[in-house]
Design a protein around this motif. Structure first.
Motif, short mmCIF file in Angstrom:
data_model
loop_
_atom_site.label_atom_id
_atom_site.label_comp_id
_atom_site.label_asym_id
_atom_site.label_seq_id
_atom_site.Cartn_x
_atom_site.Cartn_y
_atom_site.Cartn_z
N PHE A 42 1.33 9.57 51.77
CA PHE A 42 0.81 8.31 52.29
C PHE A 42 0.89 8.27 53.82
CE2 PHE A 42 1.41 3.97 53.79
CZ PHE A 42 0.25 3.38 53.33
N PHE A 43 2.08 8.52 54.35
CA PHE A 43 2.27 8.43 55.80
C PHE A 43 1.53 9.54 56.54
CE2 PHE A 43 5.90 5.77 54.47
CZ PHE A 43 5.57 4.64 55.19
N LEU A 44 1.45 10.72 55.91
CA LEU A 44 0.71 11.82 56.53
C LEU A 44 -0.78 11.49 56.62
CD1 LEU A 44 2.08 14.28 57.64
CD2 LEU A 44 1.43 15.56 55.64
N SER A 45 -1.34 10.92 55.54
CA SER A 45 -2.75 10.51 55.56
C SER A 45 -3.00 9.50 56.66
CB SER A 45 -3.14 9.88 54.21
OG SER A 45 -2.90 10.78 53.16
N PHE A 46 -2.14 8.49 56.73
CA PHE A 46 -2.28 7.43 57.72
C PHE A 46 -2.12 8.00 59.13
CE2 PHE A 46 -0.22 3.69 59.96
CZ PHE A 46 -1.40 2.99 60.11
N GLY A 47 -1.11 8.81 59.34
CA GLY A 47 -0.85 9.37 60.67
C GLY A 47 -1.96 10.30 61.13
N VAL A 49 -5.10 10.11 60.38
CA VAL A 49 -6.23 9.28 60.82
C VAL A 49 -5.99 8.82 62.27
CG1 VAL A 49 -7.44 7.09 60.45
CG2 VAL A 49 -6.92 8.57 58.50
N LEU A 50 -4.73 8.48 62.58
CA LEU A 50 -4.40 8.09 63.96
C LEU A 50 -4.57 9.27 64.93
CD1 LEU A 50 -1.30 5.71 63.67
CD2 LEU A 50 -3.67 5.12 64.14
N TRP A 51 -4.17 10.49 64.50
CA TRP A 51 -4.39 11.69 65.32
C TRP A 51 -5.88 11.90 65.58
CZ3 TRP A 51 -1.16 13.45 68.49
CH2 TRP A 51 0.17 13.70 68.19
N LEU A 52 -6.69 11.59 64.57
CA LEU A 52 -8.14 11.71 64.68
C LEU A 52 -8.65 10.76 65.78
CD1 LEU A 52 -10.85 12.74 63.48
CD2 LEU A 52 -10.71 10.91 61.81
N ILE A 53 -8.16 9.51 65.76
CA ILE A 53 -8.54 8.53 66.78
C ILE A 53 -8.08 9.01 68.16
CG2 ILE A 53 -8.11 6.15 67.59
CD1 ILE A 53 -7.79 5.44 64.53
N TYR A 54 -6.86 9.55 68.20
CA TYR A 54 -6.30 10.10 69.45
C TYR A 54 -7.20 11.22 70.00
CZ TYR A 54 -2.82 12.77 72.25
OH TYR A 54 -2.15 13.46 73.22
N GLY A 55 -7.62 12.11 69.13
CA GLY A 55 -8.51 13.22 69.52
C GLY A 55 -9.84 12.73 70.06
N ILE A 56 -10.37 11.67 69.42
CA ILE A 56 -11.63 11.08 69.86
C ILE A 56 -11.45 10.47 71.26
CG2 ILE A 56 -13.31 9.22 69.41
CD1 ILE A 56 -12.72 9.76 66.34
#
Lengths: 85, 85
Positions: A42-47, A49-56
């Motif tokens: 759960f936390f890995l999936s959520f985190g 997605v945040l890394w994805l936003i960070y990369g963008i």
């Protein structure tokens, strides 16, 4: 220097993303996910997605690609865990 | 913009790193790691070390911190998997 970092990032992203393939194949085959922690998935999936936003935000393609694909695999793992317990 | 990205990165890094804690606790408690893929743990450990190098090259603290701590937890998971099968 920037090109080298991006290359290292691409290799890192490829490896950490493809790393989930053997887990996905194993879980799909055995239908057993008991030893996997729901909290981790759960936390890995959520985190991720945040890394994805960070990369963008950083416009760093390796981060975007790796976390885009990894989040998809993690979502499937999460589904398998919820389904099989 | 840069500060915002770093903040998102810190939150992402904290979540994806702490995500391994429930898995680590579960595996230490149950001593059962059968459903975990050795390939996943191996390639994830290796890839996370590369992300760490990438973070050092970019001088991005969230990437360095998250992957530094995560690699330690993954190494312990890898050890548990090799030990318990």
């Amino acid at each position: 220097m920037k090109i080298d970092a991006t290359l290292v990032g691409f290799i890192a992203g490829t490896i950490t993303t493809l790393a989930w393939l053997p887990q996905l194949i194993k879980s799909l085959k055995t239908k057993k996910t008991k030893d996997l922690s729901l909290g981790m998935l759960f936390f890995l999936s959520f985190g991720i997605v945040l890394w994805l936003i960070y990369g963008i935000m950083l416009k760093e393609l390796p981060i975007v690609l790796a976390n885009g694909i990894a989040s998809g695999m993690l979502f499937i793992m999460l589904y398998l865990k919820i389904r099989h317990g």
